[in-house]
Design a protein around this motif. Structure first.
Motif, PDB file in Angstrom:
ATOM      1  N   ARG A  67       7.549  68.590-150.370  1.00  0.00           N
ATOM      2  CA  ARG A  67       7.428  68.084-151.742  1.00  0.00           C
ATOM      3  C   ARG A  67       8.617  67.211-152.085  1.00  0.00           C
ATOM      4  NH1 ARG A  67       4.089  66.405-154.649  1.00  0.00           N
ATOM      5  NH2 ARG A  67       3.400  67.266-156.623  1.00  0.00           N
ATOM      6  N   GLY A  68       9.802  67.638-151.679  1.00  0.00           N
ATOM      7  CA  GLY A  68      10.992  66.834-151.938  1.00  0.00           C
ATOM      8  C   GLY A  68      10.929  65.478-151.258  1.00  0.00           C
ATOM      9  N   MET A  69      10.450  65.447-150.026  1.00  0.00           N
ATOM     10  CA  MET A  69      10.308  64.177-149.303  1.00  0.00           C
ATOM     11  C   MET A  69       9.319  63.258-150.002  1.00  0.00           C
ATOM     12  SD  MET A  69      10.057  65.790-145.457  1.00  0.00           S
ATOM     13  CE  MET A  69      11.280  66.945-144.866  1.00  0.00           C
ATOM     14  N   GLN A  70       8.209  63.820-150.454  1.00  0.00           N
ATOM     15  CA  GLN A  70       7.180  63.024-151.113  1.00  0.00           C
ATOM     16  C   GLN A  70       7.666  62.466-152.446  1.00  0.00           C
ATOM     17  OE1 GLN A  70       4.187  66.116-151.063  1.00  0.00           O
ATOM     18  NE2 GLN A  70       3.030  65.095-149.424  1.00  0.00           N
ATOM     19  N   ILE A  71       8.429  63.261-153.185  1.00  0.00           N
ATOM     20  CA  ILE A  71       8.976  62.779-154.451  1.00  0.00           C
ATOM     21  C   ILE A  71       9.967  61.647-154.196  1.00  0.00           C
ATOM     22  CG2 ILE A  71      10.464  63.398-156.404  1.00  0.00           C
ATOM     23  CD1 ILE A  71       9.153  66.200-156.283  1.00  0.00           C
ATOM     24  N   ALA A  72      10.806  61.808-153.180  1.00  0.00           N
ATOM     25  CA  ALA A  72      11.768  60.762-152.834  1.00  0.00           C
ATOM     26  C   ALA A  72      11.052  59.466-152.453  1.00  0.00           C
ATOM     27  CB  ALA A  72      12.654  61.234-151.689  1.00  0.00           C
ATOM     28  N   PHE A 313      15.117  61.769-159.764  1.00  0.00           N
ATOM     29  CA  PHE A 313      14.418  62.890-159.147  1.00  0.00           C
ATOM     30  C   PHE A 313      13.702  63.737-160.204  1.00  0.00           C
ATOM     31  CE2 PHE A 313      15.032  67.516-158.398  1.00  0.00           C
ATOM     32  CZ  PHE A 313      14.084  67.708-157.405  1.00  0.00           C
ATOM     33  N   SER A 314      14.426  64.097-161.262  1.00  0.00           N
ATOM     34  CA  SER A 314      13.861  64.954-162.310  1.00  0.00           C
ATOM     35  C   SER A 314      12.682  64.278-163.002  1.00  0.00           C
ATOM     36  CB  SER A 314      14.944  65.302-163.344  1.00  0.00           C
ATOM     37  OG  SER A 314      15.985  66.036-162.749  1.00  0.00           O
ATOM     38  N   ARG A 315      12.817  62.992-163.256  1.00  0.00           N
ATOM     39  CA  ARG A 315      11.753  62.238-163.918  1.00  0.00           C
ATOM     40  C   ARG A 315      10.480  62.266-163.078  1.00  0.00           C
ATOM     41  NH1 ARG A 315      15.183  58.411-165.261  1.00  0.00           N
ATOM     42  NH2 ARG A 315      14.641  57.151-163.470  1.00  0.00           N
ATOM     43  N   MET A 316      10.628  61.930-161.785  1.00  0.00           N
ATOM     44  CA  MET A 316       9.457  61.869-160.910  1.00  0.00           C
ATOM     45  C   MET A 316       8.886  63.263-160.661  1.00  0.00           C
ATOM     46  SD  MET A 316       7.286  60.021-159.355  1.00  0.00           S
ATOM     47  CE  MET A 316       8.096  58.399-159.443  1.00  0.00           C
ATOM     48  N   ALA A 317       9.768  64.247-160.501  1.00  0.00           N
ATOM     49  CA  ALA A 317       9.307  65.613-160.277  1.00  0.00           C
ATOM     50  C   ALA A 317       8.484  66.108-161.459  1.00  0.00           C
ATOM     51  CB  ALA A 317      10.497  66.537-160.032  1.00  0.00           C
ATOM     52  N   GLU A 319       6.786  64.210-163.519  1.00  0.00           N
ATOM     53  CA  GLU A 319       5.518  63.482-163.465  1.00  0.00           C
ATOM     54  C   GLU A 319       4.570  64.093-162.445  1.00  0.00           C
ATOM     55  OE1 GLU A 319       5.978  59.305-162.845  1.00  0.00           O
ATOM     56  OE2 GLU A 319       7.414  59.068-164.489  1.00  0.00           O
ATOM     57  N   GLU A 320       5.149  64.646-161.368  1.00  0.00           N
ATOM     58  CA  GLU A 320       4.345  65.263-160.316  1.00  0.00           C
ATOM     59  C   GLU A 320       3.971  66.710-160.638  1.00  0.00           C
ATOM     60  OE1 GLU A 320       3.304  63.723-157.151  1.00  0.00           O
ATOM     61  OE2 GLU A 320       3.642  62.122-158.610  1.00  0.00           O
ATOM     62  N   GLY A 321       4.412  67.191-161.780  1.00  0.00           N
ATOM     63  CA  GLY A 321       4.010  68.526-162.221  1.00  0.00           C
ATOM     64  C   GLY A 321       4.892  69.673-161.771  1.00  0.00           C
ATOM     65  N   LEU A 322       6.095  69.400-161.269  1.00  0.00           N
ATOM     66  CA  LEU A 322       6.983  70.478-160.852  1.00  0.00           C
ATOM     67  C   LEU A 322       7.610  71.154-162.068  1.00  0.00           C
ATOM     68  CD1 LEU A 322       6.767  68.897-158.105  1.00  0.00           C
ATOM     69  CD2 LEU A 322       9.079  69.728-157.642  1.00  0.00           C
ATOM     70  N   THR A 323       7.759  72.454-162.000  1.00  0.00           N
ATOM     71  CA  THR A 323       8.427  73.197-163.059  1.00  0.00           C
ATOM     72  C   THR A 323       9.940  73.079-162.885  1.00  0.00           C
ATOM     73  OG1 THR A 323       8.532  75.250-161.801  1.00  0.00           O
ATOM     74  CG2 THR A 323       6.531  74.851-163.097  1.00  0.00           C
ATOM     75  N   LYS A 324      10.698  73.492-163.898  1.00  0.00           N
ATOM     76  CA  LYS A 324      12.158  73.468-163.813  1.00  0.00           C
ATOM     77  C   LYS A 324      12.635  74.337-162.654  1.00  0.00           C
ATOM     78  CE  LYS A 324      16.340  74.165-166.606  1.00  0.00           C
ATOM     79  NZ  LYS A 324      17.047  75.080-165.692  1.00  0.00           N
ATOM     80  N   GLN A 325      11.988  75.488-162.486  1.00  0.00           N
ATOM     81  CA  GLN A 325      12.358  76.383-161.390  1.00  0.00           C
ATOM     82  C   GLN A 325      12.142  75.716-160.039  1.00  0.00           C
ATOM     83  OE1 GLN A 325      10.468  80.283-161.449  1.00  0.00           O
ATOM     84  NE2 GLN A 325      10.646  80.429-159.230  1.00  0.00           N
ATOM     85  N   GLU A 326      11.032  75.007-159.889  1.00  0.00           N
ATOM     86  CA  GLU A 326      10.750  74.315-158.628  1.00  0.00           C
ATOM     87  C   GLU A 326      11.741  73.184-158.388  1.00  0.00           C
ATOM     88  OE1 GLU A 326       5.927  74.846-158.101  1.00  0.00           O
ATOM     89  OE2 GLU A 326       6.679  73.422-159.598  1.00  0.00           O
ATOM     90  N   MET A 327      12.148  72.504-159.464  1.00  0.00           N
ATOM     91  CA  MET A 327      13.123  71.420-159.318  1.00  0.00           C
ATOM     92  C   MET A 327      14.473  71.944-158.857  1.00  0.00           C
ATOM     93  SD  MET A 327      12.476  69.014-162.653  1.00  0.00           S
ATOM     94  CE  MET A 327      10.820  68.708-163.275  1.00  0.00           C
ATOM     95  N   GLU A 328      14.791  73.185-159.218  1.00  0.00           N
ATOM     96  CA  GLU A 328      16.085  73.766-158.839  1.00  0.00           C
ATOM     97  C   GLU A 328      16.062  74.387-157.447  1.00  0.00           C
ATOM     98  OE1 GLU A 328      16.969  76.553-161.896  1.00  0.00           O
ATOM     99  OE2 GLU A 328      17.594  75.038-163.344  1.00  0.00           O
ATOM    100  N   ASP A 329      14.910  74.389-156.807  1.00  0.00           N
ATOM    101  CA  ASP A 329      14.794  74.974-155.474  1.00  0.00           C
ATOM    102  C   ASP A 329      15.538  74.111-154.461  1.00  0.00           C
ATOM    103  OD1 ASP A 329      13.746  75.722-152.840  1.00  0.00           O
ATOM    104  OD2 ASP A 329      12.209  76.832-153.933  1.00  0.00           O
ATOM    105  N   ASP A 330      16.462  74.729-153.753  1.00  0.00           N
ATOM    106  CA  ASP A 330      17.236  74.012-152.731  1.00  0.00           C
ATOM    107  C   ASP A 330      16.353  73.247-151.754  1.00  0.00           C
ATOM    108  OD1 ASP A 330      19.829  74.426-153.401  1.00  0.00           O
ATOM    109  OD2 ASP A 330      20.349  75.601-151.652  1.00  0.00           O
ATOM    110  N   ARG A 331      15.242  73.847-151.384  1.00  0.00           N
ATOM    111  CA  ARG A 331      14.386  73.246-150.359  1.00  0.00           C
ATOM    112  C   ARG A 331      13.798  71.917-150.823  1.00  0.00           C
ATOM    113  NH1 ARG A 331      11.376  78.940-149.652  1.00  0.00           N
ATOM    114  NH2 ARG A 331      11.688  78.748-151.905  1.00  0.00           N
ATOM    115  N   VAL A 332      13.458  71.836-152.104  1.00  0.00           N
ATOM    116  CA  VAL A 332      12.945  70.581-152.653  1.00  0.00           C
ATOM    117  C   VAL A 332      14.048  69.529-152.649  1.00  0.00           C
ATOM    118  CG1 VAL A 332      11.929  69.451-154.668  1.00  0.00           C
ATOM    119  CG2 VAL A 332      11.247  71.788-154.084  1.00  0.00           C
ATOM    120  N   ALA A 333      15.227  69.903-153.140  1.00  0.00           N
ATOM    121  CA  ALA A 333      16.343  68.963-153.206  1.00  0.00           C
ATOM    122  C   ALA A 333      16.751  68.470-151.819  1.00  0.00           C
ATOM    123  CB  ALA A 333      17.533  69.619-153.906  1.00  0.00           C
ATOM    124  N   LEU A 334      16.784  69.360-150.845  1.00  0.00           N
ATOM    125  CA  LEU A 334      17.212  68.980-149.496  1.00  0.00           C
ATOM    126  C   LEU A 334      16.151  68.139-148.790  1.00  0.00           C
ATOM    127  CD1 LEU A 334      18.945  72.320-148.488  1.00  0.00           C
ATOM    128  CD2 LEU A 334      20.064  70.134-148.971  1.00  0.00           C
TER     129      LEU A 334
END
Length: 407
Positions: A67-72, A313-317, A319-334
């Protein structure tokens, strides 16, 4: 390395040209430059391979870094004026399927490969990636062997052992304590590696061989830790590393809370998962922990360029429907940062660069990359030198206690 698409109109125009008489080589060269080459340049794309367990037992965890790769890719869809295309290969959460998956991916000749979730899969693919001369960037692999002796593999997270040193720095620099403790499982290589780095950093920084005042062990799966915790209480230590697995760490922390021990327990990035919080909340111990994360729990950043990237990142995330908790997930960020490093290296290597050229850029220790987890550069082993955060849980959300600068 690149994929071209020829429009039908070009073929039609070529047929008309060839049917004409009196057209020499110069005329054809002009036609080629005007129509064929122009069409190629217009549709040329950069392929970035994604080797991940899309299905199978590890697919749910892998989906976070994907998900992080796709958002990027949505935030930065082009590099060197060309559209980026993510090309996926499913290793099916299986080391044997990984060999087939990576061969399929390499046949498509991507510029860079991202992944895989699960160090074991990256290790299974490592030799083929190295032999093909295409660099790979792991997002969440913590096994040190992924990059060791493989100059084509890089990672954007710290390896297991390095997290021990980060936690020791937190004890020394933030808690201002010169002693600490370790409570770890017997016969666990990964836990031993983290504990060694923690112990070595504490001893070296304090110039005290007795900086670890408390060092006890247990058998994985034990249910009662009364003996170890009584010894901990007597030791007077206020910060204790728990390098074991999640279930054992949860049991120890919960039992310590019931005994009213005034101790902060230290752990790795897995403690940032919501499932870990659920396992310690019942005992009221959620604020007695501190753990390594690569994304700040409350938006703390150092560089303005990182802040701008986090905003994008936060803006696009969102838009893609990610929750705040999902945005804070290390795996998404990495996952996001693995993509960012890839396109930055491709851009620096220049148009038409081959795998070895991109690898040379990544291996250049003077190069830095901006990601949502901070400024990243690689050391001589392909491991990152970057900012890390020591977080805790506060009312169900992560809160940053200390920022550990990379050095």
């Amino acid at each position: 390395m690149r994929k071209f698409k020829a429009a039908a109109v070009v073929a039609t125009a070529l047929a008309v040209l060839l049917s004409m008489t009196g057209c020499g080589l110069t005329t054809f060269d002009n036609f080629k430059a005007t129509f064929i080459d122009k069409e190629k340049n217009k549709v040329e794309s950069i392929q970035i391979g994604v080797l991940e367990p899309v299905t199978g037992a590890d697919s749910q965890d892998a989906s976070k870094e994907i998900r992080g790769m796709q958002i990027a890719a949505k935030v930065h869809p082009e590099v060197n004026g060309k559209k980026v295309e993510l090309v996926f290969a499913d290793n099916k959460s299986d080391i044997y399927s990984t060999e087939t998956a990576v061969e399929t991916l390499l046949a498509k000749e991507p510029e860079v490969i991202l992944g895989s979730y699960g160090s074991v899969y990256s290790l299974a693919a490592g030799d083929k990636i190295r032999d093909a001369g295409i660099p790979a960037i792991a997002a969440t692999n913590t096994n040190p062997l992924v990059t060791k002796n493989n100059p084509y593999y890089f990672r954007v997270c710290y390896a297991d052992a390095k997290q021990g040193a980060l936690l020791a720095r937190y004890v020394l620099e933030s808690r201002n304590e010169k002693t600490a403790g370790i409570l770890g499982p017997e016969n666990d290589d990964a836990a031993t590696a983290i504990a060694k780095e923690f112990k070595d950093k504490m001893r070296q920084s304090t110039d005290n061989e007795d900086a670890i005042l408390y060092n006890e062990s247990y058998k994985a799966g034990d249910k009662d830790f009364t003996d170890q915790l009584e010894k901990l209480k007597v030791s007077g230590v206020k910060a204790v590393l728990l390098p074991g697995d999640l279930a054992d760490s949860q049991a120890i922390i919960s039992q310590a809370a019931k005994m009213n021990l005034d101790v902060q327990f230290l752990g790795d990035t897995e403690w940032g998962d919501k499932s870990f919080l659920k396992g310690i909340s019942a005992g009221g111990a959620s604020e007695q922990v501190a753990f390594v994360q690569f994304f700040s729990g409350d938006g703390e950043v150092v560089e303005s360029s990182v802040a701008l990237e986090q905003e994008a990142f936060s803006r696009m995330a969102a838009e893609e429907g990610l929750t705040k908790q999902e945005m804070e997930d290390d795996r998404v960020a990495l996952g996001y940062d693995a993509y960012m490093v890839a396109i930055s290296a491709i851009e620096t290597a220049g148009d038409g660069a081959e795998g070895k050229d991109i690898k040379a850029v990544l291996a250049d220790q003077s190069q830095t990359y901006v990601g949502v987890s901070g400024i990243i550069r690689f050391d001589s082993y392909g491991d990152p030198v970057k900012t890390a955060y020591i977080n805790t849980w506060d009312n169900g959300s992560q809160k940053t206690l200390y920022t550990v600068e990379g050095k």
